[in-house]
Motif scaffolding. Structure first.
Motif, PDB file in Angstrom:
ATOM      1  N   THR A 233       1.459  56.512  16.126  1.00  0.00           N
ATOM      2  CA  THR A 233       1.405  55.248  15.389  1.00  0.00           C
ATOM      3  C   THR A 233       2.783  54.690  16.016  1.00  0.00           C
ATOM      4  N   GLN A 234       2.675  53.523  16.256  1.00  0.00           N
ATOM      5  CA  GLN A 234       3.998  52.713  16.650  1.00  0.00           C
ATOM      6  C   GLN A 234       4.458  51.676  15.939  1.00  0.00           C
ATOM      7  N   ALA A 235       5.686  51.616  15.354  1.00  0.00           N
ATOM      8  CA  ALA A 235       5.958  50.431  14.498  1.00  0.00           C
ATOM      9  C   ALA A 235       5.166  49.656  13.518  1.00  0.00           C
ATOM     10  N   LEU A 236       4.271  50.595  12.712  1.00  0.00           N
ATOM     11  CA  LEU A 236       3.478  50.078  11.842  1.00  0.00           C
ATOM     12  C   LEU A 236       4.258  49.472  10.562  1.00  0.00           C
ATOM     13  N   LYS A 237       3.548  48.134  10.213  1.00  0.00           N
ATOM     14  CA  LYS A 237       4.082  47.451   9.207  1.00  0.00           C
ATOM     15  C   LYS A 237       3.023  47.252   8.247  1.00  0.00           C
TER      16      LYS A 237
ATOM     17  N   LEU B 261       6.697  52.281  10.833  1.00  0.00           N
ATOM     18  CA  LEU B 261       6.266  53.722  10.928  1.00  0.00           C
ATOM     19  C   LEU B 261       5.833  54.185  12.445  1.00  0.00           C
ATOM     20  N   THR B 262       6.631  55.003  13.126  1.00  0.00           N
ATOM     21  CA  THR B 262       6.324  55.562  14.261  1.00  0.00           C
ATOM     22  C   THR B 262       6.343  57.013  14.173  1.00  0.00           C
ATOM     23  N   MET B 263       5.263  57.751  14.561  1.00  0.00           N
ATOM     24  CA  MET B 263       4.716  58.798  14.460  1.00  0.00           C
ATOM     25  C   MET B 263       4.103  59.608  15.656  1.00  0.00           C
ATOM     26  N   GLN B 264       4.133  60.693  15.890  1.00  0.00           N
ATOM     27  CA  GLN B 264       3.357  61.525  16.805  1.00  0.00           C
ATOM     28  C   GLN B 264       2.849  62.899  16.460  1.00  0.00           C
TER      29      GLN B 264
ATOM     30  N   VAL C  81      -0.135  71.594  12.225  1.00  0.00           N
ATOM     31  CA  VAL C  81      -0.119  71.417  11.078  1.00  0.00           C
ATOM     32  C   VAL C  81       1.021  70.375  10.616  1.00  0.00           C
ATOM     33  N   TYR C  82       0.837  69.207  10.557  1.00  0.00           N
ATOM     34  CA  TYR C  82       1.917  68.100  10.524  1.00  0.00           C
ATOM     35  C   TYR C  82       1.687  67.786   9.002  1.00  0.00           C
ATOM     36  N   ALA C  83       3.032  67.923   8.369  1.00  0.00           N
ATOM     37  CA  ALA C  83       3.189  67.676   7.162  1.00  0.00           C
ATOM     38  C   ALA C  83       4.027  66.380   6.867  1.00  0.00           C
ATOM     39  N   LEU C  84       3.530  65.378   6.191  1.00  0.00           N
ATOM     40  CA  LEU C  84       4.099  64.102   5.950  1.00  0.00           C
ATOM     41  C   LEU C  84       4.504  64.199   4.515  1.00  0.00           C
ATOM     42  N   VAL C  85       6.116  64.192   4.434  1.00  0.00           N
ATOM     43  CA  VAL C  85       6.707  64.305   3.045  1.00  0.00           C
ATOM     44  C   VAL C  85       7.321  63.233   2.764  1.00  0.00           C
ATOM     45  N   GLY C  86       7.652  63.202   1.606  1.00  0.00           N
ATOM     46  CA  GLY C  86       8.700  62.222   0.952  1.00  0.00           C
ATOM     47  C   GLY C  86       8.036  61.821  -0.498  1.00  0.00           C
ATOM     48  N   PRO C  87       9.054  61.103  -1.100  1.00  0.00           N
ATOM     49  CA  PRO C  87       8.691  60.538  -2.655  1.00  0.00           C
ATOM     50  C   PRO C  87       7.532  59.847  -2.499  1.00  0.00           C
ATOM     51  N   ASN C  88       7.057  59.652  -4.103  1.00  0.00           N
ATOM     52  CA  ASN C  88       5.767  58.904  -4.208  1.00  0.00           C
ATOM     53  C   ASN C  88       6.442  57.478  -3.876  1.00  0.00           C
ATOM     54  N   GLY C  89       5.500  56.690  -3.462  1.00  0.00           N
ATOM     55  CA  GLY C  89       5.319  55.392  -3.108  1.00  0.00           C
ATOM     56  C   GLY C  89       6.257  55.287  -1.715  1.00  0.00           C
ATOM     57  N   ALA C  90       6.366  56.475  -1.057  1.00  0.00           N
ATOM     58  CA  ALA C  90       7.123  56.137   0.319  1.00  0.00           C
ATOM     59  C   ALA C  90       6.178  55.585   1.676  1.00  0.00           C
ATOM     60  N   GLY C  91       4.762  55.681   1.336  1.00  0.00           N
ATOM     61  CA  GLY C  91       3.836  55.188   2.332  1.00  0.00           C
ATOM     62  C   GLY C  91       3.066  56.146   2.877  1.00  0.00           C
ATOM     63  N   LYS C  92       2.888  57.204   2.370  1.00  0.00           N
ATOM     64  CA  LYS C  92       2.078  58.512   3.169  1.00  0.00           C
ATOM     65  C   LYS C  92       0.790  57.992   2.911  1.00  0.00           C
ATOM     66  N   SER C  93       0.054  57.577   1.677  1.00  0.00           N
ATOM     67  CA  SER C  93      -1.346  57.320   1.695  1.00  0.00           C
ATOM     68  C   SER C  93      -1.604  55.979   2.499  1.00  0.00           C
ATOM     69  N   THR C  94      -0.750  55.056   2.695  1.00  0.00           N
ATOM     70  CA  THR C  94      -1.010  53.815   3.278  1.00  0.00           C
ATOM     71  C   THR C  94      -1.105  54.197   4.753  1.00  0.00           C
ATOM     72  N   ALA C  95      -0.307  54.821   5.287  1.00  0.00           N
ATOM     73  CA  ALA C  95      -0.181  55.340   6.673  1.00  0.00           C
ATOM     74  C   ALA C  95      -1.569  55.976   7.250  1.00  0.00           C
ATOM     75  N   MET C  96      -2.121  56.804   6.255  1.00  0.00           N
ATOM     76  CA  MET C  96      -3.330  57.849   6.528  1.00  0.00           C
ATOM     77  C   MET C  96      -4.481  56.764   6.371  1.00  0.00           C
TER      78      MET C  96
ATOM     79  N   GLY D  58       1.980  46.151  14.355  1.00  0.00           N
ATOM     80  CA  GLY D  58       2.015  47.737  15.029  1.00  0.00           C
ATOM     81  C   GLY D  58       0.841  48.412  15.493  1.00  0.00           C
ATOM     82  N   ASN D  59       0.781  49.393  15.864  1.00  0.00           N
ATOM     83  CA  ASN D  59      -0.285  50.091  16.656  1.00  0.00           C
ATOM     84  C   ASN D  59      -0.544  51.530  16.203  1.00  0.00           C
ATOM     85  N   ALA D  60      -1.909  51.914  16.075  1.00  0.00           N
ATOM     86  CA  ALA D  60      -2.214  53.382  15.673  1.00  0.00           C
ATOM     87  C   ALA D  60      -3.528  53.659  16.414  1.00  0.00           C
ATOM     88  N   SER D  61      -3.389  54.973  16.978  1.00  0.00           N
ATOM     89  CA  SER D  61      -4.533  55.589  17.744  1.00  0.00           C
ATOM     90  C   SER D  61      -4.887  56.980  17.308  1.00  0.00           C
ATOM     91  N   VAL D  62      -6.008  57.164  17.236  1.00  0.00           N
ATOM     92  CA  VAL D  62      -6.460  58.438  16.806  1.00  0.00           C
ATOM     93  C   VAL D  62      -7.309  59.106  17.934  1.00  0.00           C
TER      94      VAL D  62
END
Length: 299
Positions: A4-8, A20-23, A29-44, A56-60
């Motif tokens: 992902t690159q600069a997702l908003k 959000l920028t992530m590779q 096994v890549y764990a995305l962690v953080g408090p509730n409401g941090a944006g984890k489910s939205t990113a997925m 922003g951009n996202a590729s799979v």
């Protein structure tokens, strides 16, 4: 595998992702962690084309996530604690229903998983415990040999045995299988995540190998001969500094035995003892959350 690159993304006036920028490396096994409401489910959901990003951009699998087709989706799996299941189906009917969608379905994998999970095939899904529902969902996801599986809070509220069975099922299929996992319970992921990314306020604060994170965070306690005070020029790597009587303590986020103790001695006189303790992931991220909250209050 996933980028992902600069997702908003906003929901109304509320920002969920703020750049959000992530590779995710293949086979990790890549764990995305953080408090509730941090944006984890939205990113997925953006990665799986269940939501559209505002910017922003996202590729799979090397493809724009907005253009994923049937052949691409057959290589992806998604399991969520909030996933709705056809509750009127029995376990056997649910698995047979999923089988028809995937030419790569492997009955040998299903047999192994059913033996491990001991699922009651004749029972309806709405009659299953939370753990059994998650086992049925994961079995349906793993049997068609996906290249990438996305797990959104898969272990929440499960007992220890069920969690261990789910983890075993996943690890048996890596590195051929890449795993993106969202969780707020760090104790559950510490034993098997290869990479950890800390997501807070809609963006990645850092991302690195789990072993590297555990290696650089330490709880430091400095025992002094006199009343302790918090120095004015505390380094940024000293998180949550506090003093109680003759004790000064903090969490060091860049600890190096060769230099960090010397740095402490330079800042304090009359040091009697320096205690250094390794931290589990849970304690590391509690320290990070407290530091972020303190910065927010100061701002």
């Amino acid at each position: 595998m996933l980028f992902t690159q600069a997702l908003k993304k906003k929901f109304g006036a509320v920002p969920a992702l703020t750049g959000l920028t992530m590779q995710v490396p293949e086979g990790s096994v890549y764990a995305l962690v953080g408090p509730n409401g941090a944006g984890k489910s939205t990113a997925m959901k953006i990665l799986l084309n269940m939501l559209r990003a505002d910017e922003g951009n996202a590729s799979v699998l090397g493809k724009d996530s907005r253009k994923l087709g049937p052949a691409d989706l057959a290589q992806l799996a998604y399991v969520s604690e909030s996933r709705r299941l056809p509750d009127w189906m029995s376990v056997s009917q649910f698995l047979a229903y999923n089988r028809r969608f995937y030419p790569s379905w492997d009955d040998d994998i299903l047999s192994d998983l059913l033996s491990l999970y001991q699922l009651p095939l004749d029972r309806r899904l709405n009659q299953l415990s939370r753990g059994m529902r998650m086992q049925a969902s994961l079995a349906a996801a793993l049997c068609y040999r996906p290249r990438l599986i996305v797990l959104d809070e898969p272990f929440s509220g499960l007992d220890v045995l069920v969690r261990e069975q789910l983890i075993e099922s996943i690890l048996d299929r890596t590195p051929e299988l890449t795993v993106l996992l969202a969780s707020h319970d760090l104790g559950e992921i510490e034993s098997f995540a290869t990479h950890v990314a800390y997501l807070n306020e809609g963006r990645i604060r850092f991302s690195e190998e789990a072993q590297s994170i555990s290696g650089r965070f330490r709880e430091i306690e400095v025992l002094l001969d006199e009343q302790a005070g918090v120095p004015k020029d505390v380094p940024e790597s000293w998180l949550n500094p506090e003093s109680v009587s003759s004790v000064f303590r903090f969490t060091h986020s860049r600890y190096e035995p060769e230099t960090s103790d010397a740095e402490i001695l330079q800042r304090f006189s009359a040091v009697r003892e320096i205690s250094v303790r390794a931290l589990p992931l849970r304690s590391i991220f509690v320290a990070l959350a407290k530091a972020a909250q303190a910065r927010h209050c100061e701002g």
